[in-house]
Design a protein around this motif. Structure first.
Motif, mmCIF file in Angstrom:
data_model
loop_
_atom_site.group_PDB
_atom_site.id
_atom_site.type_symbol
_atom_site.label_atom_id
_atom_site.label_comp_id
_atom_site.label_asym_id
_atom_site.label_seq_id
_atom_site.Cartn_x
_atom_site.Cartn_y
_atom_site.Cartn_z
ATOM 1 N N ILE A 1 0.804 -1.223 0.000
ATOM 2 C CA ILE A 1 0.000 0.000 0.000
ATOM 3 C C ILE A 1 0.838 1.274 0.000
ATOM 4 C CG2 ILE A 1 -2.056 -1.031 1.034
ATOM 5 C CD1 ILE A 1 -1.007 0.072 3.749
ATOM 6 N N PHE A 2 2.162 1.144 -0.194
ATOM 7 C CA PHE A 2 3.009 2.336 -0.189
ATOM 8 C C PHE A 2 2.608 3.292 -1.323
ATOM 9 C CE2 PHE A 2 6.697 4.743 -1.634
ATOM 10 C CZ PHE A 2 7.037 5.382 -0.456
ATOM 11 N N THR B 1 -0.330 3.584 -4.237
ATOM 12 C CA THR B 1 -1.561 3.017 -4.780
ATOM 13 C C THR B 1 -2.265 4.020 -5.700
ATOM 14 O OG1 THR B 1 -2.574 3.708 -2.702
ATOM 15 C CG2 THR B 1 -2.032 1.386 -2.909
ATOM 16 N N PHE C 1 -5.563 6.858 -2.773
ATOM 17 C CA PHE C 1 -5.004 6.920 -1.427
ATOM 18 C C PHE C 1 -5.580 8.131 -0.714
ATOM 19 C CE2 PHE C 1 -1.931 10.327 -2.338
ATOM 20 C CZ PHE C 1 -1.870 10.252 -3.714
ATOM 21 N N GLN D 1 -5.050 11.449 1.393
ATOM 22 C CA GLN D 1 -4.036 12.456 1.730
ATOM 23 C C GLN D 1 -4.508 13.350 2.855
ATOM 24 O OE1 GLN D 1 -3.160 14.446 -1.995
ATOM 25 N NE2 GLN D 1 -0.992 14.017 -1.690
ATOM 26 N N GLU E 1 9.977 8.306 1.122
ATOM 27 C CA GLU E 1 9.238 9.478 1.610
ATOM 28 C C GLU E 1 7.951 9.073 2.313
ATOM 29 O OE1 GLU E 1 8.265 12.462 -1.351
ATOM 30 O OE2 GLU E 1 6.561 13.148 -0.162
ATOM 31 N N TRP F 1 6.415 11.810 4.376
ATOM 32 C CA TRP F 1 5.732 13.090 4.556
ATOM 33 C C TRP F 1 6.603 14.172 3.923
ATOM 34 C CZ3 TRP F 1 3.223 13.590 10.039
ATOM 35 C CH2 TRP F 1 2.306 14.633 10.066
ATOM 36 N N GLY F 2 6.027 15.006 3.109
ATOM 37 C CA GLY F 2 6.810 16.078 2.489
ATOM 38 C C GLY F 2 6.423 17.423 3.072
ATOM 39 N N ALA G 1 2.504 17.693 3.602
ATOM 40 C CA ALA G 1 1.569 16.799 2.908
ATOM 41 C C ALA G 1 1.931 15.344 3.162
ATOM 42 C CB ALA G 1 1.605 17.077 1.407
ATOM 43 N N GLY H 1 0.480 11.019 3.226
ATOM 44 C CA GLY H 1 -0.513 10.028 2.850
ATOM 45 C C GLY H 1 -0.899 9.231 4.099
HETATM 46 P P1 ATP Z 1 6.322 10.023 -4.210
HETATM 47 O O1 ATP Z 1 7.656 10.682 -4.492
HETATM 48 O O2 ATP Z 1 6.391 8.910 -3.215
HETATM 49 O O3 ATP Z 1 5.547 9.670 -5.442
HETATM 50 P P2 ATP Z 1 5.251 12.620 -4.060
HETATM 51 O O4 ATP Z 1 6.459 13.423 -3.751
HETATM 52 O O5 ATP Z 1 4.688 12.606 -5.428
HETATM 53 O O6 ATP Z 1 5.446 11.123 -3.514
HETATM 54 P P3 ATP Z 1 3.398 14.385 -2.855
HETATM 55 O O7 ATP Z 1 2.770 14.815 -4.105
HETATM 56 O O8 ATP Z 1 4.278 15.318 -2.126
HETATM 57 O O9 ATP Z 1 4.125 12.995 -3.057
HETATM 58 O O10 ATP Z 1 2.228 13.842 -1.883
HETATM 59 C C1 ATP Z 1 2.286 13.979 -0.489
HETATM 60 C C2 ATP Z 1 2.217 12.655 0.215
HETATM 61 O O11 ATP Z 1 1.154 11.860 -0.289
HETATM 62 C C3 ATP Z 1 3.449 11.773 0.059
HETATM 63 O O12 ATP Z 1 4.441 12.140 0.987
HETATM 64 C C4 ATP Z 1 2.892 10.413 0.365
HETATM 65 O O13 ATP Z 1 2.808 10.197 1.777
HETATM 66 C C5 ATP Z 1 1.497 10.473 -0.189
HETATM 67 N N1 ATP Z 1 1.397 9.840 -1.522
HETATM 68 C C6 ATP Z 1 1.743 10.373 -2.714
HETATM 69 N N2 ATP Z 1 1.480 9.518 -3.723
HETATM 70 C C7 ATP Z 1 0.945 8.409 -3.149
HETATM 71 C C8 ATP Z 1 0.447 7.160 -3.652
HETATM 72 N N3 ATP Z 1 0.406 6.904 -4.949
HETATM 73 N N4 ATP Z 1 -0.004 6.248 -2.772
HETATM 74 C C9 ATP Z 1 -0.005 6.500 -1.434
HETATM 75 N N5 ATP Z 1 0.440 7.661 -0.900
HETATM 76 C C10 ATP Z 1 0.904 8.606 -1.737
#
Ligand code: ATP
Length: 460
Positions: free
Chosen positions: A213-214, A216, A219, A221, A291, A293-294, A333, A335
Motif C-alpha cells: 500500500i506504499f 496506490t 489513497f 491524503q 518518503e 511526509w513532504g 503533505a 498520505g
Molecule cells: P512520491 O515521491 O512517493 O511519489 P510525491 O512526492 O509525489 O510522492 P506528494 O505529491 O508530495 O508525493 O504527496 C504527499 C504525500 O502523499 C506523500 O508524501 C505520500 O505520503 C502520499 N502519496 C503520494 N502519492 C501516493 C500514492 N500513490 N499512494 C499512497 N500515498 C501517496
C-alpha cells in the motif's frame, strides 16, 4: 508457529495484513487490480484512528488551523495548478511484454553511491543512462525510449463528451484548499498566519507495482497549507516549527522509533521551480528509505496561478495596515495510508515464539478483548458477556470464545490489542479477572468493578 522464519519482513506483514483483516487485495475474486487495496474490518479501524488523531492534533487542538472537506471531481483547477501539463512520471515499456515501469525506479539500483542523484536527473539524462548502461526490463527484455506519463485520471461529466465536460479526479487534496482560500477568509475569523487542512482521497495513475500500500492508485491524503505574510513572518522559523510538529506526531503520537526516521532536504535541481525549500521526512521501510511526509515552502505560486486562471482576486487584506497582498504558504503533505503502513512495519514484533503488533493503544483497532476461559461453560460466558457489553460502548472491545486461550491471545496480539480479559472459574468465586498485557504477556488479577479504572489509566 503462525509465521514463517524464511519470509522477509515485508512478506510477513502483507500476509498478516490479509490473514487478520487489515488489508485485502481489491476485488480479489475478479483477479484484483494492480496497486489497489481494500481495508478490512481491523484495517478500517486503524486507518480511521490515524486519520482522526491527525485531525485532532493538527486541526482541532490548534487555534491557528481550520479544516475543509472538498470535492474529488474538479474542472479547470488542474490546468491552473499545472498538473495537466506537468504532473507526470517518466516511464519505459518492455518491448516484448509491454509491461510499463517507472524509468527512475528502474535505474535507481544502478546508480553507484556518491554519483548523480536520481532526483536530479531529467528525462533525457535517464534515457541516456538506460542506453549507456544497457539496462533491460526486469524480465530481461529491451526497453522503449523514456516517455512521460501523466498521473491524473481524467473523465467526463454529463452526457456530452468533449473538452467542455472534461474533468479530473484530484491528484492531491491541496488544490481544494487554494480554490476555497477566499471563501474561508470571508466566512470565518481567521487571521494570518493560519493554516487550512484537508483530508480525503486522491488519485494517481501510478505504474510502480510491488510495494503493497506504499504507492496506490487511490489513497488518502492529509494536507495542510499554512498561509503567512512573507513580510512579517520568518519562513525558515515556520518551516522549522512545522518540521518539529510533524516529527512529534510521528514519534510521540504514533509511537514510531526515531532511528527509523530521517530528514532529507531536496537538492536545488530536484525541487520544483516555485519551491524555495523542500524536505522529505523519510521512513526506513523494509524496501528502503522512502518518503513518508513532504514539506515545502511553495511561496505564493498556487494562489497566483489560480488568480491568473480564474480572474478572481485571492489577495488578503491586512486589517490593521490595509495592505493587500498574496500570502505565501508552507505545505506539509502526507498520505494516511503511508502512515498506516509505517505503523504496521514499526510495530511488528517477533519475540521468542510470539508475534505481536506493538501499536500505540490510541491507534490500536481494539483496545481490549474479553474471553470466557471455556466457550462451552454457560456461567463463564454469562459473566464474560456482562463485562464485554459493559465495555463495548466506550472501549472498542472484541469478543472471542472460539478455540483455546492461547490461540485467542495470538489472534489479539496480531491485531495489536493492548489488553485481554479472561473470565475463569476463580472469577465466579472472587469477582476478579485475568488481564493480560500485550507487550509483556504478563497477567494480573483485577477486580471486575476496577476494570474500567484500570483501562482508563493504561489507555490514556
Ligand atoms: P512520491 O515521491 O512517493 O511519489 P510525491 O512526492 O509525489 O510522492 P506528494 O505529491 O508530495 O508525493 O504527496 C504527499 C504525500 O502523499 C506523500 O508524501 C505520500 O505520503 C502520499 N502519496 C503520494 N502519492 C501516493 C500514492 N500513490 N499512494 C499512497 N500515498 C501517496
Amino acid at each position: 508457529m503462525l509465521y514463517n522464519k524464511h519470509m522477509d519482513k515485508m512478506e510477513k506483514i502483507v500476509a498478516l495484513a490479509k490473514r487478520r483483516g487489515f488489508v485485502y487485495p481489491t476485488s480479489e475474486i475478479y483477479g484484483g487490480l494492480s496497486n489497489s487495496y481494500d481495508y478490512g474490518p481491523v484495517g478500517a479501524e486503524l486507518l480511521r484512528n490515524i486519520r482522526n488523531i491527525w485531525w485532532k492534533e493538527f486541526i482541532n487542538s490548534r487555534e491557528d488551523m481550520v479544516g475543509l472537506d472538498t470535492q474529488i471531481i474538479l474542472p479547470q483547477t488542474w490546468v491552473a495548478s499545472g498538473h495537466v501539463g506537468n504532473f507526470s512520471d517518466p516511464f519505459v515499456e518492455d518491448l516484448k511484454t509491454h509491461k510499463r515501469y517507472r524509468a527512475d525506479h528502474l535505474i535507481e539500483k544502478y546508480l553507484v553511491s556518491g554519483s548523480k542523484l536520481i532526483e536530479d536527473m531529467n528525462m533525457k539524462e535517464i534515457n541516456n543512462f538506460i542506453k549507456e548502461n544497457k539496462i533491460k526490463s526486469p524480465d530481461g527484455n529491451d526497453l522503449s525510449e523514456v516517455k512521460s506519463f501523466n498521473l491524473l485520471f481524467e473523465t467526463e461529466i454529463g452526457a456530452v463528451t468533449g473538452e467542455k465536460s472534461k474533468v479530473y479526479l484530484r491528484g492531491e487534496t491541496a488544490q481544494g484548499i487554494f480554490t476555497n482560500f477566499k471563501q474561508v477568509i470571508d466566512s470565518t475569523r481567521v487571521k494570518l498566519p493560519f493554516g487550512i487542512g484537508n483530508i480525503g482521497r486522491s488519485f494517481r495513475n501510478e505504474i510502480t507495482t510491488g510495494q503493497f500500500i506504499f504507492r496506490t492508485l487511490e489513497f488518502e491524503q492529509a494536507e495542510i497549507e499554512y498561509f503567512f505574510d512573507p513580510e512579517n513572518s520568518d519562513w525558515e522559523k515556520l518551516m522549522t516549527n512545522w518540521k518539529e510538529s510533524m516529527f512529534k506526531f510521528v514519534t510521540k503520537t504514533l509511537g514510531i522509533k526515531e532511528e527509523n526516521l530521517r530528514w532529507r532536504r531536496h537538492t536545488d535541481k530536484e525541487r520544483s521551480h516555485y519551491s524555495k525549500d523542500t524536505y522529505d521526512l523519510d521512513y526506513k521501510f523494509p524496501f528502503g528509505w522512502k518518503e513518508l511526509w513532504g514539506i515545502a515552502y511553495r511561496t505564493d505560486y498556487d494562489l497566483k496561478q489560480h488568480m491568473l486562471s480564474s480572474g478572481k482576486s485571492l489577495e488578503y487584506i491586512d486589517s490593521t495596515s490595509g495592505r493587500k497582498f498574496i500570502p505565501h504558504v508552507i505545505e506539509p503533505a502526507v498520505g494516511v495510508n503511508r502512515l498506516f503502513l509505517m505503523t504496521l512495519v514499526d510495530s511488528y514484533t517477533e519475540e521468542k515464539d510470539r508475534l505481536f503488533l506493538k501499536l500505540d493503544p490510541r491507534i490500536a483497532p481494539y483496545k481490549v478483548a474479553v474471553f470466557p476461559l471455556l466457550g462451552n461453560k454457560e456461567e463463564l460466558i454469562k459473566k464474560a458477556r456482562g463485562i464485554y457489553e459493559n465495555l463495548k460502548p466506550n472501549y472498542m472491545a472484541s469478543w472471542d470464545d472460539r478455540g483455546n486461550i492461547g490461540k485467542r491471545y495470538a489472534a489479539q496480539d496480531e491485531i495489536g490489542t493492548p489488553y485481554c480479559i479472561t473470565v475463569d472459574f476463580d472469577t465466579l468465586k472472587d469477582n476478579t479477572v485475568t488481564v493480560r498485557d500485550r507487550d509483556t504477556a504478563k497477567q494480573e488479577r483485577v477486580s471486575i468493578d476496577k476494570i474500567e479504572e484500570f483501562l482508563q489509566n493504561k489507555l490514556q
